[in-house]
Scaffold this motif. Structure first.
Motif, PDB file in Angstrom:
ATOM      1  N   SER A  75      36.232  40.162  50.779  1.00  0.00           N
ATOM      2  CA  SER A  75      37.521  39.231  51.273  1.00  0.00           C
ATOM      3  C   SER A  75      38.009  39.715  49.621  1.00  0.00           C
ATOM      4  N   PHE A  76      39.413  40.137  50.354  1.00  0.00           N
ATOM      5  CA  PHE A  76      40.199  40.448  48.889  1.00  0.00           C
ATOM      6  C   PHE A  76      41.439  39.269  48.715  1.00  0.00           C
ATOM      7  N   PRO A  77      41.780  38.456  47.729  1.00  0.00           N
ATOM      8  CA  PRO A  77      42.336  37.314  47.449  1.00  0.00           C
ATOM      9  C   PRO A  77      44.479  37.255  47.851  1.00  0.00           C
ATOM     10  N   THR A  78      44.201  36.356  47.566  1.00  0.00           N
ATOM     11  CA  THR A  78      45.651  36.068  47.975  1.00  0.00           C
ATOM     12  C   THR A  78      46.580  36.459  47.654  1.00  0.00           C
ATOM     13  N   VAL A  79      47.353  34.972  46.913  1.00  0.00           N
ATOM     14  CA  VAL A  79      47.900  35.307  45.998  1.00  0.00           C
ATOM     15  C   VAL A  79      47.911  35.700  45.302  1.00  0.00           C
ATOM     16  N   THR A  80      46.831  35.625  43.501  1.00  0.00           N
ATOM     17  CA  THR A  80      46.872  36.785  42.705  1.00  0.00           C
ATOM     18  C   THR A  80      46.750  38.040  42.765  1.00  0.00           C
ATOM     19  N   ARG A  81      47.063  38.759  44.399  1.00  0.00           N
ATOM     20  CA  ARG A  81      47.630  40.131  44.587  1.00  0.00           C
ATOM     21  C   ARG A  81      46.059  40.714  44.646  1.00  0.00           C
ATOM     22  N   PHE A  82      46.132  41.621  45.855  1.00  0.00           N
ATOM     23  CA  PHE A  82      45.456  42.558  45.634  1.00  0.00           C
ATOM     24  C   PHE A  82      44.523  42.658  45.009  1.00  0.00           C
ATOM     25  N   CYS A  83      44.912  43.296  43.349  1.00  0.00           N
ATOM     26  CA  CYS A  83      44.165  43.792  42.490  1.00  0.00           C
ATOM     27  C   CYS A  83      44.705  42.392  41.238  1.00  0.00           C
ATOM     28  N   GLY A  84      44.390  41.552  41.377  1.00  0.00           N
ATOM     29  CA  GLY A  84      44.894  40.697  40.326  1.00  0.00           C
ATOM     30  C   GLY A  84      46.251  40.541  39.226  1.00  0.00           C
ATOM     31  N   GLN A  85      47.569  41.429  40.488  1.00  0.00           N
ATOM     32  CA  GLN A  85      48.774  41.788  39.610  1.00  0.00           C
ATOM     33  C   GLN A  85      49.158  40.486  38.655  1.00  0.00           C
ATOM     34  N   MET A  86      49.009  39.678  39.713  1.00  0.00           N
ATOM     35  CA  MET A  86      49.412  38.458  38.836  1.00  0.00           C
ATOM     36  C   MET A  86      49.035  38.042  37.437  1.00  0.00           C
ATOM     37  N   PHE A  87      48.079  38.101  37.634  1.00  0.00           N
ATOM     38  CA  PHE A  87      47.264  38.156  36.575  1.00  0.00           C
ATOM     39  C   PHE A  87      47.972  39.161  34.822  1.00  0.00           C
ATOM     40  N   MET A  88      48.792  40.583  35.515  1.00  0.00           N
ATOM     41  CA  MET A  88      48.919  41.416  33.947  1.00  0.00           C
ATOM     42  C   MET A  88      50.189  40.906  34.380  1.00  0.00           C
ATOM     43  N   GLU A  89      50.917  41.063  34.769  1.00  0.00           N
ATOM     44  CA  GLU A  89      51.870  40.159  34.829  1.00  0.00           C
ATOM     45  C   GLU A  89      52.462  38.980  34.054  1.00  0.00           C
ATOM     46  N   ALA A  90      51.274  38.322  33.906  1.00  0.00           N
ATOM     47  CA  ALA A  90      51.927  37.191  33.514  1.00  0.00           C
ATOM     48  C   ALA A  90      52.231  36.841  31.819  1.00  0.00           C
ATOM     49  N   SER A  91      53.411  36.007  30.674  1.00  0.00           N
ATOM     50  CA  SER A  91      53.797  35.542  29.985  1.00  0.00           C
ATOM     51  C   SER A  91      52.308  36.042  29.492  1.00  0.00           C
ATOM     52  N   ASP A  92      51.210  35.073  29.061  1.00  0.00           N
ATOM     53  CA  ASP A  92      50.093  35.021  28.740  1.00  0.00           C
ATOM     54  C   ASP A  92      49.088  35.610  29.198  1.00  0.00           C
ATOM     55  N   ARG A  93      48.544  37.019  28.829  1.00  0.00           N
ATOM     56  CA  ARG A  93      47.482  37.558  28.949  1.00  0.00           C
ATOM     57  C   ARG A  93      46.110  37.287  29.125  1.00  0.00           C
ATOM     58  N   GLU A  94      45.941  36.701  27.203  1.00  0.00           N
ATOM     59  CA  GLU A  94      44.673  36.042  27.513  1.00  0.00           C
ATOM     60  C   GLU A  94      44.197  34.710  28.372  1.00  0.00           C
ATOM     61  N   PHE A  95      45.670  33.422  28.791  1.00  0.00           N
ATOM     62  CA  PHE A  95      44.690  32.993  29.154  1.00  0.00           C
ATOM     63  C   PHE A  95      45.067  33.727  30.784  1.00  0.00           C
ATOM     64  N   GLY A  96      45.566  34.593  30.841  1.00  0.00           N
ATOM     65  CA  GLY A  96      45.213  34.487  31.949  1.00  0.00           C
ATOM     66  C   GLY A  96      44.324  35.550  32.782  1.00  0.00           C
ATOM     67  N   PHE A  97      43.802  35.939  31.731  1.00  0.00           N
ATOM     68  CA  PHE A  97      41.900  36.528  31.674  1.00  0.00           C
ATOM     69  C   PHE A  97      41.280  35.545  31.465  1.00  0.00           C
ATOM     70  N   THR A  98      41.725  34.283  31.409  1.00  0.00           N
ATOM     71  CA  THR A  98      40.782  33.100  31.485  1.00  0.00           C
ATOM     72  C   THR A  98      40.938  32.549  32.699  1.00  0.00           C
ATOM     73  N   CYS A  99      41.898  32.499  33.057  1.00  0.00           N
ATOM     74  CA  CYS A  99      41.840  32.107  34.858  1.00  0.00           C
ATOM     75  C   CYS A  99      41.661  33.365  36.024  1.00  0.00           C
ATOM     76  N   LEU A 100      41.207  35.104  35.035  1.00  0.00           N
ATOM     77  CA  LEU A 100      40.534  35.861  36.251  1.00  0.00           C
ATOM     78  C   LEU A 100      39.591  35.221  36.098  1.00  0.00           C
ATOM     79  N   GLN A 101      38.561  35.484  34.813  1.00  0.00           N
ATOM     80  CA  GLN A 101      37.299  34.738  35.058  1.00  0.00           C
ATOM     81  C   GLN A 101      37.398  33.925  35.369  1.00  0.00           C
ATOM     82  N   ALA A 102      37.903  32.401  35.684  1.00  0.00           N
ATOM     83  CA  ALA A 102      37.592  31.639  36.599  1.00  0.00           C
ATOM     84  C   ALA A 102      37.341  32.199  38.673  1.00  0.00           C
TER      85      ALA A 102
END
Length: 408
Positions: A113-140
């Protein structure tokens, strides 16, 4: 194939492994896994004051859920792109145990199963203003997917992880971390360029740390249609339905760009899966690829260039289009009678099925019957490969024993 394929009388054709389904992330996914001080800035769900709708909030943006992403249990006449609240969705959209119940009903033994809100390959975290915290959320997300989603029903879910697209070296480390926890595939973009990232042909080899890790860890590169965050448009005012029907052009483009890259020559264990791209177009584009290779390879090998497009380091003299496809590329289909009719050209070992639950292209709850109707004329072994054998082999996945259903 498993050892059971030596005796075709023992092959169970009543269950399938779907290599493309979707998760509507549960509202507590991130708030349960980040530090208490970070809960308000992690992705979280609120009730919008103006609309009364459930919306995700992250990095100052709001993301409502599309009704077309959660149609399971609805008739086609009820489909709508209008935002949908979670209490209007079937629980299987976001709850793994409820999903298993829906899978049992439809003959789905296992699901990727692919994710939804993050978009299919996690684009949401890449586009975030704080990528360090985005990575924390990606790992979560990855930990939740491995532990709470796949872990809720061992043997029923093939775990799919996200990587930080903006940092390939960090991505490789995350792949290693998740591989140690059982992950065998990660989401990647069908075309990174629209995301503002280098392509797989980048002269500086931006993606090498990721692909080297995938090669060494035997992690499949899973590319969902639309993971470039673009929608093909025939013209500026072409109808939505025309564009949607034309959408497989993205997947054929992904296949061709990988065929004519040097990735598979440099990383011989690398394998890619083209999710929700269908397969009927594959024979034509393989044939066309062979034609252009045959006629154009010589001037390219001499070092001539067309326009401003440079050449990559692919050894055209060694390139065998069909052999590369057979060894490295896997097509996925929901309903594609034309593609199944071309099984001899595509190859019975390179085709996998999918159900797209709970999206509007889904065949749920008739998943197993829909696939079996398309492949019933094939041999028992071919049917088994398409239903589950190829997916189990590619993703190195051993599913749970099929459940014993009430009344069966």
């Amino acid at each position: 194939m498993t050892a059971a394929s030596n005796d075709t009388t023992n092959l169970d054709l009543d269950w399938l492994v779907s290599v493309d389904d979707h998760i509507l992330e549960p509202p507590n996914l991130w708030v349960d896994r980040v530090a208490k001080k970070d809960r308000d800035r992690a992705p979280h769900m609120i009730k919008d004051d103006k609309t009364g709708m459930d919306v995700w909030v992250y990095d100052g943006k709001k993301f409502p859920s599309s009704g077309l992403s959660a149609v399971a249990g609805k008739s086609k006449e009820e489909f709508s792109p209008e935002p949908l609240n979670y209490d209007e969705m079937r629980p299987g959209c976001y709850d793994p145990l409820a999903r298993v119940e829906d899978m049992n009903q439809a003959g789905i033994l296992a699901s990727l199963s692919f994710p939804t809100v993050t978009r299919f390959c996690g684009q949401m975290f890449m586009e975030a203003s704080d990528r360090e915290f985005g990575f924390t959320c990606l790992q979560a997300y990855n930990d939740w997917h491995l532990e709470d989603w796949a872990g809720a029903a061992p043997g029923r879910f093939i775990p799919l992880i996200l990587i930080p697209l903006w940092d390939p070296a960090l991505a490789a480390k995350e792949m290693e971390r998740c591989a140690a926890k059982g992950a065998t595939t990660f989401a990647f973009s069908e075309n990174p360029e629209p995301l503002g990232l280098p392509t797989i042909h980048d002269k500086d080899r931006y993606w090498d740390p990721v692909m080297a890790a995938a090669n060494d860890l035997e992690m499949v590169v899973s590319m969902h249609v639309g993971s470039s965050s673009t929608v093909p448009r025939i013209s500026k005012d072409s109808p939505f339905l025309a564009n949607l029907a034309w959408g497989a052009t993205r997947t054929s483009g992904a296949m061709l760009t990988w065929l004519f890259s040097s990735m598979f020559q440099r990383y011989p264990n690398l394998k890619i899966a083209l999710s929700e791209g269908e397969i009927g177009w594959v024979p034509y584009f393989l044939e066309r690829a062979e034609q252009v290779l045959d006629k154009q390879r010589y001037w390219i090998q001499r070092g001539a260039q067309w326009s401003d497009h440079g050449n990559n380091d692919l050894d055209l003299g060694e390139l065998d289009v069909r052999e590369v496809f057979r060894k490295h590329i896997f097509g996925c289909f929901i309903e594609d009678h034309h593609g199944i009719a071309s099984i001899d050209e595509i190859g019975e070992d390179n085709i996998m099925c999918e159900t797209d639950y709970p999206h509007s292209d889904s065949t749920w709850p008739n998943c197993i019957s829909v696939v079996k109707k398309q492949i019933e004329h094939l041999t028992t072994e071919q049917q088994y490969k398409i239903l589950r054998g190829n997916a189990e082999r590619l993703y190195r996945f051993t599913p749970a024993q099929p459940p014993v259903l009430a009344g069966v």
